[in-house]
Design an enzyme around this catalytic site. Structure first.
Site, PDB file in Angstrom:
ATOM      1  N   ARG A  54      16.464 -16.898  17.596  1.00  0.00           N
ATOM      2  CA  ARG A  54      15.638 -16.881  16.390  1.00  0.00           C
ATOM      3  C   ARG A  54      14.552 -15.813  16.423  1.00  0.00           C
ATOM      4  O   ARG A  54      14.443 -14.994  15.494  1.00  0.00           O
ATOM      5  CB  ARG A  54      14.950 -18.256  16.208  1.00  0.00           C
ATOM      6  CG  ARG A  54      15.815 -19.315  15.616  1.00  0.00           C
ATOM      7  CD  ARG A  54      15.412 -20.681  16.147  1.00  0.00           C
ATOM      8  NE  ARG A  54      15.889 -20.764  17.518  1.00  0.00           N
ATOM      9  CZ  ARG A  54      17.110 -21.231  17.824  1.00  0.00           C
ATOM     10  NH1 ARG A  54      17.880 -21.702  16.907  1.00  0.00           N
ATOM     11  NH2 ARG A  54      17.530 -21.225  19.077  1.00  0.00           N
ATOM     12  N   THR A  55      13.735 -15.829  17.475  1.00  0.00           N
ATOM     13  CA  THR A  55      12.529 -14.999  17.446  1.00  0.00           C
ATOM     14  C   THR A  55      12.880 -13.511  17.434  1.00  0.00           C
ATOM     15  O   THR A  55      12.300 -12.729  16.683  1.00  0.00           O
ATOM     16  CB  THR A  55      11.643 -15.339  18.664  1.00  0.00           C
ATOM     17  OG1 THR A  55      11.508 -16.756  18.734  1.00  0.00           O
ATOM     18  CG2 THR A  55      10.286 -14.689  18.555  1.00  0.00           C
ATOM     19  N   LYS A  82      17.472  -2.761  38.173  1.00  0.00           N
ATOM     20  CA  LYS A  82      17.350  -1.876  39.341  1.00  0.00           C
ATOM     21  C   LYS A  82      15.971  -1.977  39.983  1.00  0.00           C
ATOM     22  O   LYS A  82      15.612  -1.163  40.816  1.00  0.00           O
ATOM     23  CB  LYS A  82      17.607  -0.427  38.908  1.00  0.00           C
ATOM     24  CG  LYS A  82      18.964  -0.204  38.250  1.00  0.00           C
ATOM     25  CD  LYS A  82      19.039   1.217  37.682  1.00  0.00           C
ATOM     26  CE  LYS A  82      20.215   1.354  36.741  1.00  0.00           C
ATOM     27  NZ  LYS A  82      20.123   2.580  35.923  1.00  0.00           N
ATOM     28  N   ARG A 104       8.482 -11.133  24.931  1.00  0.00           N
ATOM     29  CA  ARG A 104       8.790 -12.481  25.431  1.00  0.00           C
ATOM     30  C   ARG A 104       9.012 -12.373  26.927  1.00  0.00           C
ATOM     31  O   ARG A 104       9.738 -11.493  27.404  1.00  0.00           O
ATOM     32  CB  ARG A 104      10.015 -13.076  24.768  1.00  0.00           C
ATOM     33  CG  ARG A 104      10.436 -14.376  25.464  1.00  0.00           C
ATOM     34  CD  ARG A 104      11.465 -15.143  24.723  1.00  0.00           C
ATOM     35  NE  ARG A 104      10.894 -15.751  23.521  1.00  0.00           N
ATOM     36  CZ  ARG A 104      11.533 -16.680  22.796  1.00  0.00           C
ATOM     37  NH1 ARG A 104      12.727 -17.092  23.152  1.00  0.00           N
ATOM     38  NH2 ARG A 104      10.970 -17.200  21.726  1.00  0.00           N
ATOM     39  N   HIS A 132       3.259 -19.451  21.819  1.00  0.00           N
ATOM     40  CA  HIS A 132       4.289 -18.848  20.960  1.00  0.00           C
ATOM     41  C   HIS A 132       3.670 -18.821  19.554  1.00  0.00           C
ATOM     42  O   HIS A 132       4.047 -19.603  18.673  1.00  0.00           O
ATOM     43  CB  HIS A 132       5.543 -19.721  21.015  1.00  0.00           C
ATOM     44  CG  HIS A 132       6.772 -19.094  20.428  1.00  0.00           C
ATOM     45  ND1 HIS A 132       6.760 -17.924  19.682  1.00  0.00           N
ATOM     46  CD2 HIS A 132       8.070 -19.501  20.455  1.00  0.00           C
ATOM     47  CE1 HIS A 132       7.993 -17.644  19.294  1.00  0.00           C
ATOM     48  NE2 HIS A 132       8.804 -18.578  19.757  1.00  0.00           N
TER      49      HIS A 132
HETATM   50  N1   CP Z   1      12.087 -21.123  18.487  1.00  0.00           N
HETATM   51  C1   CP Z   1      12.441 -20.110  19.329  1.00  0.00           C
HETATM   52  O1   CP Z   1      11.592 -19.468  19.944  1.00  0.00           O
HETATM   53  O2   CP Z   1      13.778 -19.872  19.415  1.00  0.00           O
HETATM   54  P1   CP Z   1      14.447 -18.714  20.275  1.00  0.00           P
HETATM   55  O3   CP Z   1      14.245 -19.052  21.733  1.00  0.00           O
HETATM   56  O4   CP Z   1      15.900 -18.716  19.881  1.00  0.00           O
HETATM   57  O5   CP Z   1      13.761 -17.422  19.933  1.00  0.00           O
END
Ligand code: CP
Length: 341
Positions: A54-55, A82, A104, A132
């Site tokens: 999603r993100t 590496k 992330r 998040h």
């Molecule tokens: N909600 C969320 O962060 O989903 P993803 O891990 O798929 O990005």
């Protein structure tokens, strides 16, 4: 605002501003050509050291709808394999000329370090157990869309709070907008200390549900667990899963939310996840305009929104520095899919 690392960076006014701006980008997303040229010439990089569906797709879609160019970094096919460090990777990417980095990482604090080391705007797309923030913003937008306001609403966040960055950002955002939050989990799935958390705690889901406006389910984040914290998934599901019977015990207007990915049959019954009052897909849909708003605030408003070279500038394509999405029109020339490749 230079970076978005935590909901605390925004405060109540900042959250409200992003939600207001999101309304404009929802309108843009509904157009036949859902694209505006406000970030033309900007480059947004996805720097994802952890899996995401999603993100990552949502940020990339948001950037492309704003006419930014996008670059994607996947650890599995990069020189991280590496032994390249985060800092060297960052410097390498920035040397190619980027404006924003969406980060992330499995470790809390990496986006903060990236912001310190680099020169680009940094957006935290999830760091370890920490935060998040854009998930919380899209959750707030979704609740407002369905219930009108968060003020005075009772929101139960249910499940693996201990390992959840979503829970941390949601608690900050929901309470900033006036909601009352109850964390519902077994003691082993709560943080060791809740000092300073503006929440109530319950271990009895059945007692909480009849008076809750929003049941926000979290999955068991087993990738972050180093020990067995519940006897079995079946027992966890029996005590804390949102079964059909439990969903029926909620008020008729109550929402069922989940950030995804869901584990149907564990924290949420398969049938419950597909009910009309379950907002899982709405949350994903709203994620794009919310992230457009965030990118616009970091890279557009307050700086040069649309900066044509002087020789290209005409009275039609110059957008003032204080422009909003309503001030710009879709850029049909960039709808061939080439922009943002
Ligand atoms: N909600 C969320 O962060 O989903 P993803 O891990 O798929 O990005």
């Amino acid at each position: 605002m230079r970076h978005l690392l935590s909901i605390d960076d925004l405060g109540t006014d900042g959250i409200e501003e992003i939600l207001r701006l999101t309304d404009s980008f929802v309108e843009v997303s509904g157009r036949n050509i859902p694209k505006v040229p406000v970030l033309r010439g900007k480059t947004v990089v996805s720097l994802f050291y952890e899996d995401s569906t999603r993100t990552r797709l949502s940020f990339e879609t948001a950037a492309k709808r704003l006419s930014a160019d996008t670059m994607t970094f996947s650890v599995g096919t990069s020189s991280v394999k590496k032994g390249e460090s985060v800092r060297d990777t960052l410097q390498t990417i920035e040397a190619m000329g980027v404006d924003a980095i969406v980060v992330r990482h499995g470790s809390a604090g990496v986006p903060v370090q990236v912001a310190r080391w680099g020169t680009s705007a940094v957006i935290n797309a999830g760091d370890g157990w920490h935060e998040h923030p854009t998930q919380a913003l899209l959750d707030c937008y979704t609740i407002r869309e369905r219930l009108g306001s968060l003020t005075g609403r009772s929101i139960a966040i249910i499940g693996d709070i201990k390992h959840s960055r979503v829970a941390r950002s949601d608690v900050l955002a929901f309470t900033a907008l006036g909601a009352e939050v109850t964390l519902v989990a077994p003691p082993t799935l709560l943080p060791p200390s809740l000092d300073g958390w503006p929440v109530k705690v319950s271990h009895d889901l059945d007692a909480v549900l009849p008076t809750t406006d929003v049941a926000y389910l979290l999955r068991m984040q087993q990738e972050r667990m180093t020990e067995a914290l519940v006897p079995s998934l079946r027992e966890y599901s029996t005590c804390y899963g949102l079964s059909t019977a439990r969903a029926d015990a909620m008020p008729g207007s109550a929402l069922i939310m989940h950030p995804g990915p869901m584990n149907r049959g564990v924290e949420i019954a398969a049938e419950v996840a597909d009910r009309p009052n379950a907002t899982v897909i709405d949350q994903v849909r709203n994620g794009v305009p919310v992230r457009m708003a965030v990118l616009f605030l970091l890279l557009g408003a307050g700086s040069t929104l649309y900066d044509p070279k002087p020789e290209d500038a005409t009275s039609d394509d110059t957008v003032p520095d204080d422009a909003t999405p309503d001030d710009v029109t879709p850029d049909e020339n960039e709808m061939d899919g080439s922009a943002g490749a």
